[in-house]
Structures are given as C-alpha cells and as structure tokens.
Design a protein around this motif. Structure first.
Motif, PDB file in Angstrom:
ATOM      1  N   SER A 182       0.823  -1.207   0.000  1.00 22.03           N
ATOM      2  CA  SER A 182       0.000   0.000   0.000  1.00 22.03           C
ATOM      3  C   SER A 182       0.856   1.257   0.000  1.00 22.03           C
ATOM      4  CB  SER A 182      -0.906   0.015   1.238  1.00 22.03           C
ATOM      5  OG  SER A 182      -1.573   1.261   1.379  1.00 22.03           O
ATOM      6  N   TYR A 187       4.012  -1.026   3.537  1.00 20.59           N
ATOM      7  CA  TYR A 187       3.769   0.344   3.095  1.00 20.59           C
ATOM      8  C   TYR A 187       5.021   0.890   2.415  1.00 20.59           C
ATOM      9  CZ  TYR A 187      -0.225   0.182   6.302  1.00 20.59           C
ATOM     10  OH  TYR A 187      -1.380  -0.161   6.955  1.00 20.59           O
ATOM     11  N   TRP A 190      -2.376  -1.365  -3.358  1.00 19.21           N
ATOM     12  CA  TRP A 190      -3.433  -0.429  -2.945  1.00 19.21           C
ATOM     13  C   TRP A 190      -2.899   0.992  -3.047  1.00 19.21           C
ATOM     14  CZ3 TRP A 190      -8.257  -2.078  -0.913  1.00 19.21           C
ATOM     15  CH2 TRP A 190      -9.093  -1.066  -0.420  1.00 19.21           C
TER      16      TRP A 190
END
Length: 374
Positions: free
Chosen positions: A92, A116, A137
């Motif tokens: 993400s 992340y 994402w």
C-alpha cells in the motif's frame, strides 16, 4: 455519450408505462416470483432495481462494464480486500485514510502481510514491488498529504498483482484509474459522487467479470448493501458532479494561493500549486488538482478551527459545504502517533474541503480565523 451526458442519462431511461424521467425508488425487501417473467429479483440484499440503476451509471462514468455499490466506502474497501487470502501480501501507499489503515491492521491478524511504501519514490516503489504481491493499494491524491502516485508506473511494476485505486479524492470527474491500467476503482460515494453530506455509500468499479462476481457475492453474504433510498440519493447527487467539482476546484486554488502567502502557514500541500512535487501529473493523469487543501499551521489548530464561521469543523469531504479538520485529532487519530509522524501527518496539519459557497467568502473566513493568532 460524453462524461457529462452519462451523469444525467446512464442508468436512468424513462420508466416503461409511466415515462418517469427519474428512476423510481424501490423500497421493497422482497419480490413476488410469479409477477416476473423471467424471475430476476428475489430479495433486496441481493437485488434491487434502484441499486442497479446507480451501478449502471457509475460503471458508465469509467467506460467499465461492472459496478457494485455498498452501504459505505469502508464496506466497499472490505469487499475489495476479501480477494486476499492468508499468506498473501498487500503493498500500500504509505499515506492512506485512517479507516483504511484500520482495515489493514485487521488483515494482519489473519495472516496477510501488509507493507507500506512511498509510492512517489520510483526506487522505493520498484524495490517494494520486486517481491511478489497479490494486491497493490493506491490512494491518489492521498489522504491527507495529497501526494500523487503515477498510476501508469504502478501498473507497469505490479507484476500481475490486482491494482486497487481509491479514487475518492479525485472522483471520476478528474481521474479514471481503469483507463490507466488499474483493475479496480474504489469510491466512498459519500464524498464527491453523492456530494451533499446526506447519504453514506461506497462503490467498486471494474471491467473484469470474475472480480465483479466476487464483490457482489461478498456483499450479499456480509450484508453491506445500500437501500433503495440511499441509492436514489447517490444517483441524484451524481448528476451535478462535474459542476460541483469544477467550482470546488476553482475555490481550492484560491484558498491554496492565499494560504501559501500567509505568514501563519508553514507549508501548503495542494496539487494545483507549482511547488507540489508531483504537479506534472495534473493535466496528464488527472484533469484538475481537486478541491482538498492541506497545510501546516504555525498556531493552534483547534483554536483556528473553532474560529471559522463558514468552514464547519467536521470529518468527511467532497460535499457542497466547506469543511475543516485536523487529521491527527480526527480522521487519522486511530493511527499510532509514531506511525503518523513518520509519514508526515503532524499535529499542525489541517485539511480543508472546499464547498460551493462564494469563494471570496471562504477566503475571507479563513483569513479572519488566522488573524486571531496574531
């Protein structure tokens, strides 16, 4: 049909027999099997004509074949994440909505790894996607730092992973992720699409039938469905999407320019300013910079928010009324402070959502509120 025409006509032909030019609101929870030929509607958790009309409209806005709408943006995000299974990996962008971060924390409890990365850094993006991922994402523009991610670059590096783009901040009026190679566009329709702060909703738009079937099946089983009245309100709101987004964007530009020159402001984050590091994506990936402005305030954020008269101190965004909030205190409060600070969501960061009030009044309101700290 062009985009603005689809807003008015897609999913809403005149009703046979009566000629209604506004689709009727179907409130029934169940349907008489013998009054249908062939039987198609059974129970409203699975099928609802008002819901289907909205889905047809939202799919058309991205030239897509499919859309599934939900009771909220969180419900839509949950359905998208249901594609993942234990042992898989999700990558993400680092700056995401607080509720999305909370969902990712739930995933991690079920054996799904969440990593992340700063998607604005090409080297970091290549590195994090060099290891196999099941899903990527992306929030672009991101919430609340308004970072822009090059979607073409993400898709090229995704290596077969499903690319889900939370397009809530841009809306389909400014950005269409499917055209750039993403598999799924996610929306909190509560925001710009409905636009009036009077209904919750979410949507997943895609062009892949197998994905759509899984989203609908998840919705039916888990019950995250919007009712007929909710779908009607979202569909009514979407008709003015282009008009609202254009006006809101013009106002946001004025607000950002005023803030950039204000002594009480340390930094302004807005894609419409020449100082924005991903400014080049406005006009290519996005057709405009949007109507959300974030800035770092040298004074006390809570006192500033209490002094505004036209900006309501409230969460959410994208509606006709202007809003002001402090993410660290409000939308992103569930994120641990250390994590927030590492990303750049500091306690002095304030986020504005420009409405459709007179721009001069909004500029004057914010300037007057800032003068209270002199």
């Amino acid at each position: 049909m062009r985009f603005d025409t689809r807003l008015i006509h897609s999913g809403q032909p005149p009703t046979p027999g009566t000629g209604d030019i506004v689709p009727p609101i179907h409130m029934a929870t169940t349907y008489d099997r013998f009054q249908q030929d062939p039987p198609r509607h059974f129970y409203s958790r699975g099928e609802n004509p008002t819901r289907e009309a909205l889905e047809e409209c939202l799919a058309a806005l991205e030239d897509a074949r499919h859309c599934a709408v939900f009771s909220s943006g969180q419900a839509a995000a949950t359905a998208a994440l249901s594609l993942l299974t234990p042992g898989q990996r999700l990558v993400s962008s680092r700056d995401v909505y607080g509720g999305t971060y909370a969902l990712f924390e739930v995933l991690s409890r079920y054996g799904i790894r969440v990593d992340y990365a700063d998607f604005t850094d090409s080297e970091q993006l290549r590195r994090v996607l060099s290891t196999e991922a099941a899903m990527v994402w992306v929030e672009t523009p991101s919430n609340p730092l308004l970072e822009l991610t090059d979607l073409t670059e993400v898709v090229a590096l995704a290596r077969g992973a499903t690319v889900v783009v939370d397009n809530t901040f841009a809306s389909p009026a400014l950005q269409r992720p499917l055209d750039l190679g993403a598999q799924v566009s996610l929306y909190s329709t509560t925001k710009f699409i409905a636009g009036h702060a009077d209904v919750l909703g979410g949507a997943l738009v895609c062009d892949i039938e197998a994905l759509h079937r899984r989203f609908v099946a998840h919705r039916t089983v888990t019950g995250g469905v919007p009712g007929g009245l909710d779908c009607y309100l979202v569909h009514r709101g979407v008709k003015t999407l282009s008009l609202r987004v254009a006006r809101q964007g013009e106002t946001a530009q004025l607000l950002a320019e005023m803030l950039a020159a204000a002594p009480a402001v340390a930094e302004v984050k807005y894609p419409g300013l020449p100082t924005h590091p991903q400014r080049h994506l406005v006009g290519t990936q996005m057709s405009g910079p949007g109507s959300i402005v974030s800035f770092r305030y040298r004074g006390d954020p809570e006192k500033l928010m209490a002094r505004t008269e036209l900006f309501a101190c409230a969460v959410s965004l994208g509606g006709v009324r202007s809003l002001i909030e402090c993410p660290a205190l409000m939308t992103h409060r569930p994120i641990p402070r250390e994590t927030r600070l590492a990303v750049g969501i500091t306690d002095d960061l304030i986020r504005l959502s420009a409405g459709i009030e007179d721009p001069a009044d909004l500029v004057a309101d914010l300037r007057r509120a800032m003068e209270g700290d002199r």
